[in-house]
Design a protein around this motif. Structure first.
Motif, PDB file in Angstrom:
ATOM      1  N   THR A  21       0.830  -1.215   0.000  1.00 29.17           N
ATOM      2  CA  THR A  21       0.000   0.000   0.000  1.00 29.17           C
ATOM      3  C   THR A  21       0.864   1.264   0.000  1.00 29.17           C
ATOM      4  O   THR A  21       0.494   2.263  -0.617  1.00 29.17           O
ATOM      5  CB  THR A  21      -0.945   0.014   1.219  1.00 29.17           C
ATOM      6  OG1 THR A  21      -0.203   0.057   2.444  1.00 29.17           O
ATOM      7  CG2 THR A  21      -1.844  -1.217   1.218  1.00 29.17           C
ATOM      8  N   ARG A 154      -7.989  -7.858   1.482  1.00 24.46           N
ATOM      9  CA  ARG A 154      -7.813  -8.026   0.047  1.00 24.46           C
ATOM     10  C   ARG A 154      -7.491  -6.657  -0.528  1.00 24.46           C
ATOM     11  O   ARG A 154      -8.264  -5.714  -0.377  1.00 24.46           O
ATOM     12  CB  ARG A 154      -9.101  -8.569  -0.607  1.00 24.46           C
ATOM     13  CG  ARG A 154      -9.356 -10.040  -0.343  1.00 24.46           C
ATOM     14  CD  ARG A 154      -8.406 -10.927  -1.147  1.00 24.46           C
ATOM     15  NE  ARG A 154      -8.715 -12.342  -0.980  1.00 24.46           N
ATOM     16  CZ  ARG A 154      -8.225 -13.111  -0.028  1.00 24.46           C
ATOM     17  NH1 ARG A 154      -7.399 -12.592   0.866  1.00 24.46           N
ATOM     18  NH2 ARG A 154      -8.558 -14.381   0.063  1.00 24.46           N
ATOM     19  N   LEU A 155      -6.359  -6.542  -1.187  1.00 24.87           N
ATOM     20  CA  LEU A 155      -5.968  -5.280  -1.803  1.00 24.87           C
ATOM     21  C   LEU A 155      -6.474  -5.194  -3.232  1.00 24.87           C
ATOM     22  O   LEU A 155      -6.755  -6.210  -3.871  1.00 24.87           O
ATOM     23  CB  LEU A 155      -4.448  -5.127  -1.774  1.00 24.87           C
ATOM     24  CG  LEU A 155      -3.773  -5.155  -0.401  1.00 24.87           C
ATOM     25  CD1 LEU A 155      -2.274  -4.936  -0.551  1.00 24.87           C
ATOM     26  CD2 LEU A 155      -4.373  -4.111   0.539  1.00 24.87           C
ATOM     27  N   GLU A 156      -6.594  -3.974  -3.723  1.00 29.23           N
ATOM     28  CA  GLU A 156      -6.984  -3.758  -5.116  1.00 29.23           C
ATOM     29  C   GLU A 156      -5.849  -4.208  -6.039  1.00 29.23           C
ATOM     30  O   GLU A 156      -4.712  -4.418  -5.604  1.00 29.23           O
ATOM     31  CB  GLU A 156      -7.301  -2.280  -5.352  1.00 29.23           C
ATOM     32  CG  GLU A 156      -8.404  -1.713  -4.468  1.00 29.23           C
ATOM     33  CD  GLU A 156      -9.791  -2.178  -4.882  1.00 29.23           C
ATOM     34  OE1 GLU A 156      -9.899  -3.031  -5.794  1.00 29.23           O
ATOM     35  OE2 GLU A 156     -10.770  -1.697  -4.291  1.00 29.23           O
ATOM     36  N   SER A 160      -3.516  -0.815  -3.723  1.00 29.17           N
ATOM     37  CA  SER A 160      -4.090   0.059  -2.714  1.00 29.17           C
ATOM     38  C   SER A 160      -5.189  -0.656  -1.939  1.00 29.17           C
ATOM     39  O   SER A 160      -5.828  -1.574  -2.452  1.00 29.17           O
ATOM     40  CB  SER A 160      -4.660   1.326  -3.360  1.00 29.17           C
ATOM     41  OG  SER A 160      -5.696   0.982  -4.269  1.00 29.17           O
ATOM     42  N   SER A 162      -8.890  -1.104  -0.384  1.00 27.70           N
ATOM     43  CA  SER A 162     -10.212  -0.643  -0.819  1.00 27.70           C
ATOM     44  C   SER A 162     -10.934   0.057   0.327  1.00 27.70           C
ATOM     45  O   SER A 162     -10.643  -0.182   1.506  1.00 27.70           O
ATOM     46  CB  SER A 162     -11.050  -1.821  -1.307  1.00 27.70           C
ATOM     47  OG  SER A 162     -11.398  -2.665  -0.221  1.00 27.70           O
ATOM     48  N   GLU A 163     -11.886   0.917  -0.013  1.00 26.57           N
ATOM     49  CA  GLU A 163     -12.693   1.581   1.004  1.00 26.57           C
ATOM     50  C   GLU A 163     -13.508   0.558   1.790  1.00 26.57           C
ATOM     51  O   GLU A 163     -13.879   0.801   2.939  1.00 26.57           O
ATOM     52  CB  GLU A 163     -13.614   2.616   0.348  1.00 26.57           C
ATOM     53  CG  GLU A 163     -12.880   3.796  -0.266  1.00 26.57           C
ATOM     54  CD  GLU A 163     -12.073   4.590   0.757  1.00 26.57           C
ATOM     55  OE1 GLU A 163     -12.571   4.803   1.869  1.00 26.57           O
ATOM     56  OE2 GLU A 163     -10.946   4.997   0.422  1.00 26.57           O
ATOM     57  N   HIS A 164     -13.788  -0.584   1.178  1.00 20.79           N
ATOM     58  CA  HIS A 164     -14.534  -1.642   1.866  1.00 20.79           C
ATOM     59  C   HIS A 164     -13.814  -2.076   3.144  1.00 20.79           C
ATOM     60  O   HIS A 164     -14.459  -2.400   4.149  1.00 20.79           O
ATOM     61  CB  HIS A 164     -14.711  -2.844   0.936  1.00 20.79           C
ATOM     62  CG  HIS A 164     -15.168  -4.086   1.633  1.00 20.79           C
ATOM     63  ND1 HIS A 164     -16.456  -4.237   2.130  1.00 20.79           N
ATOM     64  CD2 HIS A 164     -14.508  -5.230   1.963  1.00 20.79           C
ATOM     65  CE1 HIS A 164     -16.558  -5.423   2.712  1.00 20.79           C
ATOM     66  NE2 HIS A 164     -15.409  -6.040   2.620  1.00 20.79           N
TER      67      HIS A 164
END
Length: 292
Positions: A21, A154-156, A160, A162-164
């Motif tokens: 990140t 879980r990363l995008e 990055s 996620s907002e989730h």
């Protein structure tokens, strides 16, 4: 130039996620930046993780500095000495950095200012050795039966968070109270949490860095730096648009560490009010009473 200093001790799975990140943010937000990981464990795994992550982000300047069990103060100070930037951002190796945070720190940078961002916690991560791949800690494996819970991180695709993920997190009582304190009080040293704070290099060096005499036991070395900064006339600025998500973990073995650190802290500065922080953490007083 921005230098991001990340002290690391074991927990390489969290380091892998954290570095991913950080690198994703550097690529998108900062023209001149670097990451310095200070491995305090003396293991080869941290170097492997750094090489794995930076292989995905070839434009990022990142390097590893190795020392053996010097403690968090020594690791942060070593990273600062090895850095080249005029702004130092200290992040712990178990946090996920959200987009926009680096921009917020750089926007807030000025001489005589420390800047801290918000810290949201992810309690669900505590049972995992690896919160992305679903590897449980030894303790969790002994306690849990049946299928393991779904891994929370879980990363995008771009690295990055996620907002989730923020919806899986929560503000601790300490963090909520800090937001309130920082909005109304001139005494802000409890907000100098080392997991997410930036400071100009010259200011950091003038303060003498983190106090390495606090040793290897956990706790309060970051707040003690904030106390000295406040005594020196510096301002602690809070940027709520800078956010990290802390991947909580097992804290067994730290019994008595925080009380020991606060005792040293209070004696060093001849300020018994510092000891109220332990009372606050026990729910016996407010954070305002700690600094009054």
């Amino acid at each position: 130039m921005l230098s991001i200093v990340v002290p690391s001790y074991q927990r390489v799975a969290r380091l892998r996620l954290s570095l991913t990140t950080i690198c994703a943010s550097l690529i998108s937000e900062v023209d001149k930046g670097e990451v310095i990981v200070v491995d305090d464990s003396g293991e080869a795994k941290a170097r492997q993780v750094l090489e794995e992550v930076t292989g995905r982000f070839p434009g990022v300047r990142a390097r590893l500095v190795e020392q053996v069990n010097g403690g968090r103060s020594a690791a942060r100070n070593r990273g600062a000495r090895e850095s080249r930037g005029d702004v130092l951002l200290f992040l712990d190796a178990d946090v996920l950095l959200f987009r926009g945070s680096l921009t917020a720190h750089l926007d807030a940078h000025a001489s005589g200012v420390m800047t801290r961002g918000s810290i949201v916690h992810m309690p669900r991560a505590a049972i995992f050795e690896d919160p992305e791949r679903g590897v449980l800690t030894d303790r969790a494996r002994r306690v849990l039966s049946g299928a393991a819970p779904t891994p929370p991180v879980r990363l995008e695709a771009d690295g990055s968070p996620s907002e989730h993920l923020l919806r899986l997190g929560r503000m601790t009582r300490f963090e909520r109270d800090l937001h309130e304190l920082l909005a109304v009080s001139q005494r802000r040293w409890p907000g100098a949490t080392g997991a997410h704070v930036s400071i100009g290099r010259e200011d950091f060096m003038r303060l003498g860095g983190y106090d390495e005499r606090m040793g290897r036991r956990w706790g309060a070395e970051d707040l003690e730096l904030g106390y000295r900064a406040e005594q020196a006339g510096m301002t602690l600025c809070h940027r709520e648009d800078a956010v990290v998500l802390h991947m909580d973990h097992d804290v067994c073995g730290r019994e008595g560490d925080h009380a020991h650190a606060l005792s040293y802290f209070a004696e060093k500065h001849r300020d018994p009010r510092v000891l109220r922080l332990d009372e606050y953490l026990a729910g016996k007083c407010s954070l305002h009473e700690v600094v009054s």
